[in-house]
Design a protein around this motif. Structure first.
Motif, PDB file in Angstrom:
ATOM      1  N   PRO D  13       0.824  -1.218   0.000  1.00 39.27           N
ATOM      2  CA  PRO D  13       0.000   0.000   0.000  1.00 39.27           C
ATOM      3  C   PRO D  13       0.859   1.269   0.000  1.00 39.27           C
ATOM      4  O   PRO D  13       1.916   1.311   0.629  1.00 39.27           O
ATOM      5  N   VAL D  14       0.381   2.261  -0.705  1.00 40.55           N
ATOM      6  CA  VAL D  14       1.040   3.574  -0.743  1.00 40.55           C
ATOM      7  C   VAL D  14       0.257   4.499   0.189  1.00 40.55           C
ATOM      8  O   VAL D  14      -0.972   4.568   0.081  1.00 40.55           O
ATOM      9  N   GLU D  16      -1.819   7.410   1.546  1.00 40.50           N
ATOM     10  CA  GLU D  16      -2.696   8.291   0.777  1.00 40.50           C
ATOM     11  C   GLU D  16      -2.017   9.624   0.494  1.00 40.50           C
ATOM     12  O   GLU D  16      -2.097  10.156  -0.612  1.00 40.50           O
ATOM     13  N   ASN D  19       0.501   9.327  -2.258  1.00 38.34           N
ATOM     14  CA  ASN D  19      -0.189   9.280  -3.550  1.00 38.34           C
ATOM     15  C   ASN D  19      -0.605  10.669  -4.004  1.00 38.34           C
ATOM     16  O   ASN D  19      -0.466  11.017  -5.183  1.00 38.34           O
ATOM     17  N   GLN D 194       7.052   1.655   0.169  1.00 35.84           N
ATOM     18  CA  GLN D 194       5.659   2.139   0.179  1.00 35.84           C
ATOM     19  C   GLN D 194       5.274   2.961  -1.044  1.00 35.84           C
ATOM     20  O   GLN D 194       4.412   3.835  -0.973  1.00 35.84           O
ATOM     21  N   LEU D 195       5.943   2.692  -2.156  1.00 35.73           N
ATOM     22  CA  LEU D 195       5.687   3.466  -3.372  1.00 35.73           C
ATOM     23  C   LEU D 195       5.187   2.538  -4.484  1.00 35.73           C
ATOM     24  O   LEU D 195       5.303   1.324  -4.379  1.00 35.73           O
TER      25      LEU D 195
END
Lengths: 383, 383, 383, 383
Positions: D13-14, D16, D19, D194-195
């Motif tokens: 997951p990235v 929020e 993002n 995380q990217l």
């Protein structure tokens, strides 16, 4: 306040909705959900490339795509003809040398397109040349090389590939791969594709795939045959750049909706408008004879420091244009027409250039370039 | 392709980063985390209002803020002076009537500012007037009313309030609430505040708070005293519009960073540039004598259908300007200078207008308006 | 790291894609583009309200919608029956008093639903009552009032309206406005509608519209008849909260796609699972007899400081639940099931509660509540 | 409704906000603005790698980083020791062969870590081995190889490099490059970072840089020396993946703020909690002796079709875990602990697994695994 306008020949502006699309929660790449996206992107990429061949989507920037073509299509010792008319032409030669190919160089004066006769002469002189390496649009000089004419020379021969760096041409002006018989076309995400950098797209002709089978240059990460095999299952050999592929599907949808012909017309209109402005302002274009529709370069008037001009445009006016590269550093400014760019971006670029030239003391009448551009830009609204 | 430019007097463009800030995961409003945001926004709002008084942040659009001033400051039967010089002046009167106030109307010709002498005369004639209701900037006519002069009349009296609709003035040009002794100022989020619609901001003077204690118009949702009490605890009486408040903090930070004086100068420069363009193009401004810096209105040349022009600008050129309202429908076009708008938005608006007028057959020389504007806009870059 | 979970009864989590949808460049509200969005949202809102009547979309939070019903439907002096079983029931009474209505109070013990017999008795005793004001779900006590039964009393009479605050009920469990003959239903954006706060939605029955014609309470910003007239043209009386309306269209699409019945089942499943967990953990529910499916409240075990528990859950565990309000402050914790919330949010809330209770020394066996919830939650995956 | 949870070992997951950060308007890469971002990212990457050496940031996924190490550090004919304990160990061998190296294979049983004695034996037997190629964490088997011990063998010798694929280890558990004397470490953006996928990060020791000078494998796009030279000017040899680099700066800031030690502790806690859950549920871990903290694999109980289980978890429960690869296909499920993952993601994964196993008829008591995990997860909140 700090409003900015990006009119450099890559990266280009990304449509807001595409940026938001790419900001959605991450998804896994080995799922039906991603395969659907990837499959649609790959399919629509064919439309963009004007080909029935597969288009491979690589997690790298454009240079990786160029390298992929060299290593997947050629073997050490292969002779290749390198059209060197600028920084990117030169790069073809350097990659070739790195992998042990033997480049035959045609050095073209900056600002000029290669002469087809010169290409023919070299091909005749060196019948063992296995590839012609060329840019469709040489971004550093804003020149368009005569790909269609060159393709007439290459497509007659089974043992000769035409490898075209279309990084600033695909999605800008016609480069019909199948119709012209181009053997390899490369583009990158951050140009006409309106995406952040990070994807290279490559397509090969049947002839190229055949030659690929015999190619001996080593390659692992950039393995086009392996990618093609995975593509048939709507996946990639290695982890794809998920967010950028999501964006790719989106922009390709937009391009299809606009229609490739209209996309080409738009770029052409913006380029013609900018050229008219350059003329109206009494400036000299850097590529007077064969300008590409991707960007328009012009010499900066005597007495104005080009470096400072471009810096002021970027940092004070908020308008990012490109300066000159290498030998043209400080002497040239380039306005891009690439990607998510339209009428009023062009107006802004010209108006800003006029104002900045004024600020730096150049004898330029403000509004004159804009007016010349408006005449042409108005075409889009008067059908 | 569909690039759009929003230059109507509200909603105005929202900075991309503010939009993204507001897209963060929702947070609860009764938490220290939100209180911090809310407290900072409310504090910075004082800077914007040029006041030491509290600024209440309401979950409604501007009209709700106008109503709040009426119902919290007045009682049925109170006489109020309504400056009616356009659609929003008229609204003051309508709200007053709804709540049983007795409006005394000064009807001002559209395009003109109210004459201070007329205000004085009515106040002298009606010593029982309890409030003067006026727009700082009457958006419908792009006129600026002489608030400073009017404030000289009102601030001498203890029983008379000056209530100013600053919806398209706060953050545009100076309206120093404390210095001039204005008793109530209202603004909305979708104007100079560069946010989506959905917030009204209201501030009251000490004199107004005192009168509020005696006011008898009913109000529950818009209860300024209750909001002020909650504000002291960095919260709101009812659920706040969380995402918009997050955006509000962000834009107020930006405004502080730019500096209110610079913000005012910017709006003034864009307005002067546009007025110069109007003149250069031979068009007639709708507010020749007291134009507001929030928007510039002009009459559309004879023979051009204003409705079609504005529609073509919006749907074909992608440039959203405002047409005329009510009696000026189809005859006027207004270019806004509000909010997240700068040099090249103004260039775009003028260039688009020139092109659209041309398309519709008006005798307008393209580039002439742009050139006139550029002369003034260049000031920002030549210090 | 700071991952957060929002399970309070409003605001509730906003789906990521809806947040991104609302972050798109601002558009003008008087355009066909916005009208299309607004029209679709208003149309789909009827599906949500289970009505053929118009649903008005107001730029305010839910309390504004409550006020709108009072001021648009009643006149000063009108007698109304107020069902006061918690904080929001009390609010009905306060608004009524503000506008000069005469509330007849039924005070219900917190945690209990109103008894239909009591309603009937008051209506019989006061035949001049013009409205029954009630919550479908009283959020402060997590109680569901018997709306269907009450509607049987009200719909027989022409001069009596049933006005239902459905703020935490609409989109949670069945409240079929037309079928039951409810005269006014209100909801807010930040509950089952999965949006940021800032919108109130209101729908009126034919009977209510008729009574509205005679209603004399003053109102300007909240003018339902004016909004309805504008709604017919797919617009609003005053500037709408553009970004939230864009989000509204999106979530209503999602709700239609999921199917209202399934949405109701989902909320019910999460509520039952949570109630089972409460029981398994040996805790006392605050609303044992008529619990609403919107949120589940329970008393905090003796010896644990409820304020600290809820604070630790929020600031240390990252799980925002709601504490008790007013008299239940520090004694109660409430887990919401509202909106963009599903199986694993519920698991997270229960697991976090178990862990936090353990941390604070309560005698609670971890995993026991989760297990009880899982049994029920599994239903969704075993058809 | 369709809420999803991503707990596969990449992409992860990235956050929020990251993002959204990446969704900001595109900027040009040859500007002071981007150089600042790039420079900060590259600097903070050293902290992550626990090194004083430069960390090169490549526009490719992890496999490109692995290839870069091979082609920049070795020459055709070089002997390298390949630790093949899973899919990614095997990849080291394949890349080596592609570029003409001579791999010496140590084949390790899946689920086991390599024995240091075996490494020592091979190194002793083949004194001409120039590199040891190994995974810190072999993602396919969730095994952690004994890098510290291996480094004791390699760092004594000047002509032997330890090349570590840290793709699922860097940012997960300690891999102190300088302290242990590792010569090359690689990671990718879509794991602990995380990217989205699209970046490879590589760092080399002094010893490695020296050997690089003599390396003869061809490489152009992946030219570490050229990248290092550009890095000194805060730029890249070719166009960087701008949006991902912007995200990289952001996540590295977050990691610094959390503290690398805490990041490691977090991953360890989630891994231990999951292992405790596996045990409590009576399942068999696939890596019983040397499990990595990046992901926990377990065999699926007899009678349950692993493919269907993982598919149901993903498509019905919305929880994406990873199945087994190659020989473990259909037999294994892996829960990742990588990246933007914390307590309640782990609770969700275990609860979902329990529920899905139940659905498929396995004899598993729901809540039991969760309870075992909660005991360990609670550590984080009880200091």
């Amino acid at each position: 306040m700090n409003k900015t306008y990006l009119l450099a020949p890559g990266p280009t502006p990304v449509p807001e909705k595409v940026n938001l699309e790419m900001a959605a929660p991450m998804i896994h790449h080995r799922t039906p959900q991603f395969s659907k996206i990837f499959g649609e992107a790959a399919e629509d990429a064919k439309y963009l490339f004007q080909t029935k061949q597969d288009v491979m989507i690589l997690a790298s920037t454009g240079t990786g795509g160029m390298e992929a073509c060299i290593t997947n299509l050629f073997s050490p010792g292969d002779k290749v003809l390198v059209i060197n008319g600028g920084k990117f032409g030169e790069r073809w030669g350097k990659i070739s040398q790195t992998y042990g190919l033997e480049p035959v160089w045609i050095n073209v004066e900056w600002g000029q397109a290669v002469k087809v006769a010169d290409v023919k002469a070299e091909l005749d002189k060196n019948p063992d040349i296995r590839g012609v390496l060329v840019q469709a649009s040489e971004t550093s000089t804003t020149v368009s090389h005569p790909i269609e004419e060159i393709s007439k020379l290459t497509r007659q021969r089974d043992d000769l590939l035409l490898v075209v760096d279309g990084i600033t041409a695909v999605g800008v002006y016609p480069l019909p791969m199948d119709e012209w018989g181009i053997d390899a076309v490369i583009t990158g995400s951050q140009k006409a594709l309106q995406l952040p950098p990070g994807l290279a797209l490559v397509s090969l002709s049947e002839k190229a795939w055949k030659q690929a089978e015999k190619a001996k240059c080593p390659h692992f990460y950039f393995d086009l045959a392996k990618e093609r095999k995975n593509l048939a299952d709507k996946t990639t050999a290695y982890t794809p750049a998920v967010s950028l592929v999501i964006g790719l599907r989106e922009v390709l949808k937009n391009i299809k909706e606009e229609g490739l012909e209209n996309v080409h017309k738009r770029h052409n209109r913006l380029a013609r408008a900018t050229r008219a402005a350059v003329k109206a302002l009494g400036m000299q274009p850097v590529a007077p004879d064969s300008p590409a529709d991707s960007a328009t370069g012009m010499f900066i008037p005597e007495g104005v420091d080009g470096g400072k001009l471009v810096k002021s445009l970027r940092d004070e006016f908020g308008v990012t244009l490109a300066g000159g590269q290498d030998k043209w550093k400080g002497k040239v400014v380039r306005i891009a027409h690439l990607g998510y760019v339209d009428t009023f971006d062009t107006v802004v670029a010209i108006a800003a250039l006029e104002m900045a030239l004024n600020k730096f003391g150049a004898n330029v009448q403000m509004g004159k370039g804009v007016a010349a551009a408006q005449e042409i830009l108005l075409e889009a609204y008067c059908k």
